[in-house]
Design a protein around this motif. Structure first.
Motif, short mmCIF file in Angstrom:
data_model
loop_
_atom_site.label_atom_id
_atom_site.label_comp_id
_atom_site.label_asym_id
_atom_site.label_seq_id
_atom_site.Cartn_x
_atom_site.Cartn_y
_atom_site.Cartn_z
N GLU A 77 -2.66 5.11 -4.15
CA GLU A 77 -2.01 6.23 -4.83
C GLU A 77 -0.53 6.26 -4.45
OE1 GLU A 77 -4.44 9.44 -3.48
OE2 GLU A 77 -6.19 8.73 -4.62
N ALA A 78 0.14 7.37 -4.83
CA ALA A 78 1.58 7.46 -4.54
C ALA A 78 1.80 7.87 -3.09
CB ALA A 78 2.24 8.45 -5.48
N LEU A 79 1.40 7.00 -2.19
CA LEU A 79 1.54 7.25 -0.75
C LEU A 79 2.46 6.19 -0.18
CD1 LEU A 79 -2.28 7.60 0.00
CD2 LEU A 79 -0.62 9.47 -0.21
N HIS A 80 3.25 6.56 0.82
CA HIS A 80 4.11 5.53 1.41
C HIS A 80 4.14 5.54 2.92
CE1 HIS A 80 7.77 8.17 2.06
NE2 HIS A 80 6.96 8.95 1.39
N VAL A 81 3.74 6.68 3.54
CA VAL A 81 3.63 6.65 5.00
C VAL A 81 2.24 7.07 5.45
CG1 VAL A 81 6.06 6.97 5.69
CG2 VAL A 81 4.64 8.97 5.16
N CYS A 82 1.88 6.57 6.62
CA CYS A 82 0.58 6.85 7.21
C CYS A 82 0.56 8.30 7.74
CB CYS A 82 0.36 5.86 8.36
SG CYS A 82 -1.13 6.15 9.31
N ASP A 83 -0.49 9.04 7.40
CA ASP A 83 -0.63 10.43 7.88
C ASP A 83 -0.74 10.51 9.38
OD1 ASP A 83 -0.65 11.40 5.36
OD2 ASP A 83 -2.84 11.54 5.17
N TYR A 84 -1.25 9.47 9.99
CA TYR A 84 -1.54 9.52 11.43
C TYR A 84 -0.33 9.12 12.26
CZ TYR A 84 -6.35 10.20 10.14
OH TYR A 84 -7.49 10.71 9.62
N CYS A 85 0.31 8.00 11.89
CA CYS A 85 1.37 7.48 12.78
C CYS A 85 2.73 7.37 12.08
CB CYS A 85 0.96 6.11 13.34
SG CYS A 85 1.12 4.77 12.15
N PHE A 86 2.80 7.79 10.81
CA PHE A 86 4.05 7.72 10.02
C PHE A 86 4.54 6.30 9.81
CE2 PHE A 86 4.07 11.96 12.04
CZ PHE A 86 4.02 12.73 10.89
N GLY A 87 3.67 5.32 10.04
CA GLY A 87 4.03 3.93 9.76
C GLY A 87 4.09 3.71 8.25
N PRO A 88 4.84 2.70 7.79
CA PRO A 88 4.90 2.41 6.36
C PRO A 88 3.60 1.76 5.87
CG PRO A 88 6.21 0.81 7.60
CD PRO A 88 5.69 1.80 8.61
N LEU A 89 3.27 2.02 4.62
CA LEU A 89 2.04 1.46 4.06
C LEU A 89 2.36 0.19 3.27
CD1 LEU A 89 0.32 4.72 2.78
CD2 LEU A 89 0.15 3.62 5.03
N GLU A 90 1.35 -0.65 3.19
CA GLU A 90 1.47 -1.94 2.52
C GLU A 90 0.30 -2.12 1.56
OE1 GLU A 90 2.99 -5.90 2.79
OE2 GLU A 90 2.48 -5.38 4.85
N VAL A 91 0.55 -2.74 0.41
CA VAL A 91 -0.53 -2.98 -0.55
C VAL A 91 -1.40 -4.14 -0.06
CG1 VAL A 91 -1.08 -3.57 -2.94
CG2 VAL A 91 0.97 -2.23 -2.44
N THR A 92 -2.72 -3.96 -0.14
CA THR A 92 -3.63 -5.07 0.19
C THR A 92 -4.42 -5.45 -1.07
OG1 THR A 92 -5.33 -3.51 0.91
CG2 THR A 92 -3.88 -4.40 2.61
N TYR A 93 -4.81 -6.71 -1.11
CA TYR A 93 -5.50 -7.24 -2.30
C TYR A 93 -6.84 -7.82 -1.88
CZ TYR A 93 -0.81 -6.94 -4.30
OH TYR A 93 0.42 -6.49 -4.71
N ASP A 94 -7.71 -7.93 -2.86
CA ASP A 94 -8.96 -8.64 -2.65
C ASP A 94 -8.67 -10.13 -2.96
OD1 ASP A 94 -11.41 -9.85 -2.81
OD2 ASP A 94 -12.38 -8.15 -3.82
N TYR A 95 -8.24 -10.85 -1.93
CA TYR A 95 -7.75 -12.21 -2.16
C TYR A 95 -8.84 -13.16 -2.66
CZ TYR A 95 -3.31 -10.90 0.03
OH TYR A 95 -2.12 -10.29 0.31
#
Ligand SMILES: *Cc1c(COP(=O)(O)O)cnc(C)c1O
Ligand SMILES: [Zn+2]
Length: 422
Positions: free
Chosen positions: A19-37
């Motif tokens: 969704e439109a999320l960019h930081v982690c709720d827990y540690c404020f780290g940046p989020l990254e997209v993951t794929y089903d490779y």
């Protein structure tokens, strides 16, 4: 259908829905997209890519959004130009220029914006916004116009004229902020929390935006016949592009598109007047100390780079280097590329070429390496940087005598006939 499996925090590894999320709720780290490779690998093939559009969307299976009609001005699939004359001047062997001046609004930002706005539109956003050092502003305003979205763009007040004009012409709202890019970015972060219905491409949809830069790596590999270079030189502003170029090469291997596991040294390029990543690299520290930028390379003038540490980490893991160059060297870099290869780059491209020259001179980039330099923006965007440096050879009256006088000793009359085709 896309192959996104979700978002993951780059610091603590917690996972989130796409969704439109960019930081982690827990540690404020940046989020990254993951794929089903595994699913990507089962679908994506060289043939499927080669049959696709001549844009970044030929790699849609490894992008975070799938849309039959993306927000598209034709970004990507820019020329990869073999640069033998440049290589010879630098004492190098095989050098290639990834010519991203050829993008629709003249910079690599069209890659990230096409992805960001396609995803934003899919998520239901109607207004596109951004904080920009100039090129992002151009691209957001243009792509928003194309998509029928409104745009709200914030830039530092002292940008190059062409970048301001080129943003304003698309009919969006443009705010020149009395402050540096870092001030503009802070203001945008505050705005983003007040206006959750606006898609700030480099704030609340940054996670998706950033993925667009992977296409630089995809294209380079495809254009080299599904091989990877030994060394790439990448300019660093926020550091996002560099980290995603590394991710792009790794993903190609992961989904089986390469015959050999890539081993690409990635070197970062910064202007001395804004070189927090190069400084940390030189000092061997992990801490990126923010700086107050002072350089003609305005598109890279980010004193507190959001992805600086990740870029540093990617450089070190790859066995690459990071260097900074003076404004005078930036201009020399622009002129060197123009004179040897006929490509006119903006100041950020001058930073890349000057860094390539510097690292070649130091023996860090070697003659036995196949090298790719990312030239990320068009020279017409930053003509101010060259005023007083280049111009007409002479200004003359419209007569043969005046021409001969201005040519001086170089001008000889000849009896030879004109060359004719055989
Ligand atoms: C934005 C920009 C960069 C730097 O990209 P980051 O992802 O911020 O590091 C490089 N070159 C040009 C021309 C740019 O506009
Ligand atoms: Zn986290």
């Amino acid at each position: 259908m896309d192959f996104v499996s979700g978002l993951r925090c780059r610091e603590c590894g917690r996972t989130y829905p796409a969704e439109a999320l960019h930081v982690c709720d827990y540690c404020f780290g940046p989020l990254e997209v993951t794929y089903d490779y595994q699913r990507v690998a089962a679908t994506m093939s060289r043939e499927r890519i080669e049959a696709g559009p001549r844009t970044i969307w030929r790699y849609a299976d490894l992008l975070p959004v799938s849309d039959a009609a993306p927000v598209d001005l034709g970004a990507g699939f820019t020329p990869l130009v073999r640069a033998d004359r440049l290589a010879a001047e630098l004492g190098l062997g095989e050098v290639w220029i990834k010519d991203d001046t050829a993008n629709p609004t003249g910079s690599f930002k069209d890659r990230v914006v096409s992805v960001a706005l396609t995803k934003a539109r899919q998520l239901g956003f109607k207004i596109a916004a951004c904080a920009s050092t100039g090129n992002l502003a151009n691209s957001v305003a243009a792509h928003a116009a194309r998509a029928g979205m409104e745009s709200v763009v914030l830039i530092p007040h002292d940008l190059e004229t062409a970048k301001v004009t080129m943003t304003s012409v698309f009919g969006g709202r443009v705010f020149a902020v009395e402050g540096s890019y870092d001030d503009v970015n802070r203001l945008c972060a505050e705005l983003a929390s007040e206006q959750p219905t606006w898609a700030f491409v480099n704030v609340n949809v940054r996670t998706y935006y950033a993925e667009g830069s992977k296409t630089l790596a995809f294209e380079v590999a495809e254009q080299l016949g599904w091989q990877t270079p030994d060394h790439v030189v990448v300019p660093i502003g926020s550091g996002s592009q560099l980290t995603k170029v590394a991710k792009g090469f790794a993903e190609l291997w992961q989904v089986g598109l390469l015959d050999e596991e890539p081993s690409v040294r990635i070197s970062g390029a910064q202007a001395e007047g804004c070189s927090p990543v190069a400084t940390a690299f030189a000092e061997g520290t992990d801490a990126i100390r923010p700086v107050k930028p002072a350089t003609i390379a305005k598109s890279l003038a980010i004193g507190n780079p959001a992805d600086g540490w990740y870029a540093l980490d990617a450089i070190r893991r790859s066995g690459g280097s990071c260097a900074s160059v003076t404004d005078a060297e930036v201009i020399e870099g622009i002129l060197l590329l123009a004179r040897t290869e006929g490509i006119f780059a903006e100041t950020a491209g001058g930073v890349t070429i000057a860094t390539l020259a510097k690292l070649a001179g130091e023996g860090v980039i070697r003659p036995d390496e196949r090298v790719v330099a990312m030239v990320t923006g068009h020279g017409l965007k930053t003509v101010e940087a060259l005023s007083g440096t280049v111009g007409p050879t002479a200004t003359i009256a419209p007569t043969l005598d005046a021409f001969a006088a201005a040519m001086g000793a170089e001008y000889e009359l000849t009896d030879e006939p004109a060359p004719r085709s055989a």
